[in-house]
Scaffold this active site. Structure first.
Site, mmCIF file in Angstrom:
data_model
loop_
_atom_site.group_PDB
_atom_site.id
_atom_site.type_symbol
_atom_site.label_atom_id
_atom_site.label_comp_id
_atom_site.label_asym_id
_atom_site.label_seq_id
_atom_site.Cartn_x
_atom_site.Cartn_y
_atom_site.Cartn_z
ATOM 1 N N SER A 593 0.749 -1.279 -0.331
ATOM 2 C CA SER A 593 -0.617 0.260 0.172
ATOM 3 C C SER A 593 0.688 1.243 0.093
ATOM 4 O O SER A 593 1.796 1.103 -0.723
ATOM 5 C CB SER A 593 -1.183 -0.174 1.620
ATOM 6 N N ASP A 668 -9.315 -4.413 -5.646
ATOM 7 C CA ASP A 668 -8.961 -3.626 -4.876
ATOM 8 C C ASP A 668 -9.599 -2.595 -4.613
ATOM 9 O O ASP A 668 -9.176 -1.420 -5.619
ATOM 10 C CB ASP A 668 -7.152 -3.031 -5.217
ATOM 11 N N HIS A 700 -7.979 -5.057 -0.751
ATOM 12 C CA HIS A 700 -6.913 -4.751 -1.005
ATOM 13 C C HIS A 700 -6.044 -5.169 0.028
ATOM 14 O O HIS A 700 -4.590 -5.231 0.205
ATOM 15 C CB HIS A 700 -6.792 -3.089 0.184
#
Length: 723
Positions: A593, A668, A700
């Site tokens: 991320s 995601d 995600h």
């Protein structure tokens, strides 16, 4: 004393045999749960303050029970509910008490929507009669009892409903709810993700009113994702997602009168393009608190709304040159004065304000941060909180008087301590961990922190781990770019300073985050042990922009995400390269991320020091991310184009020299796979070779079935081959 040569040789041989018998951890063990920690599930205090409840699962019977335990003795006093005794449902996944604990909401068939939201079938269990009542055949959201338990409010298909539990009559409160257009009583995607709440309605203390938020997201651009599934044709998920600089939902506050069955919009003031990140009733039955935040998120008004005439007035204003953080720390005392936390002196501390917004006093102060506010005990007249006073990697629990005097440290062991208080603040259950100790749960007296007893430990896990060749996680610090940065290191077993080792750096680095803490192993730490067993040093450093070292340290990255944090990782890697035991040609970095954004930038901007990088679900341009998060730290792309573009990996693809692995989940909803696709295109056009993988339909977190095992096997193989 001297030993004969043969005895010394025997000792050396025996030690070698014992060392050889140590096991090496496998990915299958890590992701099958072999190192799972024992935890107290769904623990909450009962109103009497003498007992707490825990949800226990019986895998053999396939049942779930809500069991009651005594704080004092730790013994189970009774079972409140066992699913095996219910004929209507086989089990339940979660539960919620009414205020008087006479009724319980049981959630079944939970269907996750986004990170925090879900739809579920809800039943009401009456504790006295043991009767179970189904609320609706439909899957509903955020069911909530009225204060007197006579009614239940919930949301279905973006509208609020009230169910009268005596007559079982249903009242539809709002009529205009429409998917991807109007939402009543629950938050839109960006509020859920970035302001961390879903339920956007609240009963007043007498049950006469319901305050709720309405989101008009009709002008918010839509984002779509193809989900491939297993059918002949893919499906498409379409939802409203405001990217940086684009239109947000128009949010408004409404007051519903239960008896009159009518709603009125509350005029909060002359605001344009604003957020309402919190609503909360005060200690007065008809006084609602509302927090209104401007789009730049550097000006926050605390507003009181009189529900009798729906008039609104500002009682407190908080401003910051960068941004104001939203918390859940607002607490009203009996006289309606209130507790508030703020970074206005440069560190996060507790303040006490009168009902009219005048400052009574600053309760805590110092160059350390209050990290959790637990509450106020009106009998003892003490406030309970967690802080970093004992070091930014540690957490301790304290109490203090509202006048800022008589501060008492209630936890004794250095590490990470967190508390769960009984309803009357007589006791707290402390969860303790440090780099050598998995979570230990102990009961303490809130008055002085004295330990009453141990509730649960993870000694079996420690015993299990003795069989493996694990290296300690060493906490230290490193001076980089004029700052003392927190750092941890895991070295290979039998580390020899005369040898050279490749280094894999991990970081996250997002604003206010922390990756270096005095806590025990998580799943990734076991993976690092696997890599250490294969001769790698693993290092993690929290650079500028991370949290718990003061507002200036955290907010230095304002309008420049990806600049100072990347500079710190590059500079730290260069320092490590100077160590005699580090192979300077084999330094890699990885992250997920925000960490993937960082690792990508690091191998591009730091191509002279990093030879390998892995990026999982990375942001590659903040133009692709949502308004609330991105603009909090960057303002809008229209105002700060250079901040967005100069630190975007897309602008530096031609600098790739080392080995790069790019991974993303195709489903995601948070960091869209668009980020990876654009990065792929830039690398292709720069004629740079790299490796990449897309996990179809995964969100995600990239998990489900064997997904995590496959992902970590891929990353392990890449590291072993390339670093």
């Amino acid at each position: 004393m001297k030993f004969p040569y043969t005895f010394v040789a025997f000792l050396i041989m025996a030690t070698s045999v014992l060392s050889a018998q140590k096991k090496e951890v496998s990915l299958e063990e890590i992701w099958s749960g072999s190192f799972r920690q024992e935890r107290l599930q769904s623990l909450q205090s009962l109103n009497n303050g003498e007992e707490y409840v825990v949800m226990n699962r019986n895998p053999e019977a396939g049942s779930v029970s809500i069991d009651i335990y005594s704080y004092k003795t730790g013994k189970k006093t009774r079972t409140l509910l066992d699913s095996k005794d219910l004929s209507e449902i086989e089990s339940f996944q979660s539960f919620k008490f009414s205020d008087d604990e006479n009724k319980i909401l049981l959630s079944t068939e939970i269907e996750p929507i986004y990170r925090r939201s879900s739809r579920e079938v809800v039943h009401i269990y009456d504790v006295a009669s043991k009767k179970l009542t189904k609320v609706s055949d439909d899957k509903i959201q955020e069911a909530s009892f009225s204060p007197d338990n006579s009614k239940l409010a919930y949301v279905f298909e973006n509208n609020i409903y009230i169910l009268d539990l005596k007559s079982m009559e249903r009242t539809q409160v709002t009529m205009d709810g429409e998917i991807n257009s109007i939402i009543n009583g629950i938050t839109d995607w960006v509020y859920e993700e970035e302001f961390s709440f879903v339920k956007a309605f609240a009963w007043n203390p007498t049950g006469e009113k319901i305050a709720f938020l309405r989101f008009d997201e009709s002008a918010v651009p839509e984002f779509s994702m193809d989900l491939f599934g297993k059918d002949l044709y893919p499906t498409q998920q379409v939802f409203k997602y405001p990217k940086a600089g684009e239109s947000n939902s128009e949010v408004s506050l409404h007051m519903y009168d239960v008896e009159a069955n009518s709603s009125e919009e509350i005029k909060l003031g002359d605001y344009a393009d604003f957020y309402i990140p919190r609503i909360k009733w005060s200690s007065k039955d008809m006084l609602l608190s509302v927090q209104v935040l401007n789009r730049h998120q550097n000006n926050l008004d605390l507003i009181f709304v009189n529900a009798e005439n729906n008039e609104a007035s500002v009682v407190l204003n908080e401003t910051d040159k960068a941004y104001v953080d939203i918390t859940d720390n607002l607490t009203f005392l009996e006289d309606n004065s209130f507790i508030w936390t703020s970074e206005k002196d440069g560190w996060n501390h507790i303040y006490h304000y009168a009902e009219d917004g005048k400052l009574i006093n600053q309760i805590t102060s110092g160059q350390w941060e209050v990290t959790k506010y637990y509450g106020y005990d009106k009998k003892a007249k003490r406030i309970y909180f967690q802080s970093t006073e004992n070091g930014s990697v540690n957490r301790d629990v304290y109490s203090i008087k509202p006048n800022g005097k008589s501060k008492t440290r209630l936890t004794a062991k250095d590490g990470t301590n967190s508390a769960d208080f009984s309803a009357d603040y007589t006791y707290f259950i402390n969860t303790f961990t440090n780099v050598n100790t998995p979570p230990v749960y102990t009961l303490h007296k809130a008055k002085d922190g004295k330990q009453v007893r141990e509730i649960l430990n993870n000694n079996e896990l420690l015993k299990n781990n003795e069989a493996y060749q694990f290296s300690p996680k060493e906490l230290s610090s490193i001076e980089v770019n004029g700052n003392e940065l927190n750092m941890w290191t895991i070295k290979p077993a039998n580390f020899d300073e005369n040898k050279k080792y490749p280094v894999l750096m991990f970081q996250y680095s997002g604003p206010g985050s922390q990756s270096v803490s005095n806590t025990y192993f998580g799943s990734n730490d076991y993976w690092y042990q696997l890599l250490a067993n294969k001769g790698y040093m693993i290092v993690c450093i929290d650079g500028r922009g991370t949290g718990f070292k003061g507002a200036d340290f955290k907010k230095v990255t304002y309008q420049e995400l990806g600049k100072f944090e990347v500079e710190d990782q590059i500079a730290a890697a260069k320092q490590l390269a100077e160590k005699s035991y580090v192979d300077a040609d084999r330094i890699g970095i990885w992250g997920w991320s925000y960490g993937g954004f960082m690792s990508t930038n690091a191998i591009l901007k730091g191509n002279d020091v990093f030879s390998m990088a892995i990026a999982v679900a990375p942001v590659t341009s903040w133009r692709f991310y949502d308004t609330v998060y991105t603009e909090r730290y960057m303002r809008t792309p229209q105002e700060n184009a250079s901040g967005y573009d100069e630190n975007s990996p897309l602008s530096h693809a031609d600098k790739l020299e080392g080995d790069y692995l790019l991974i993303h989940g195709g489903g995601d909803d948070n960091v869209h796979v668009q980020n990876t696709m654009r990065m792929v295109e830039e690398l292709v056009q720069a004629n740079k070779q790299f490796d990449w993988a897309i996990y179809p339909d995964r969100n995600h977190g990239i998990y489900g079935g064997n997904t995590r095992l496959h992902l970590y096997q891929m990353m392990t193989d890449f590291i072993l081959e390339k670093l």
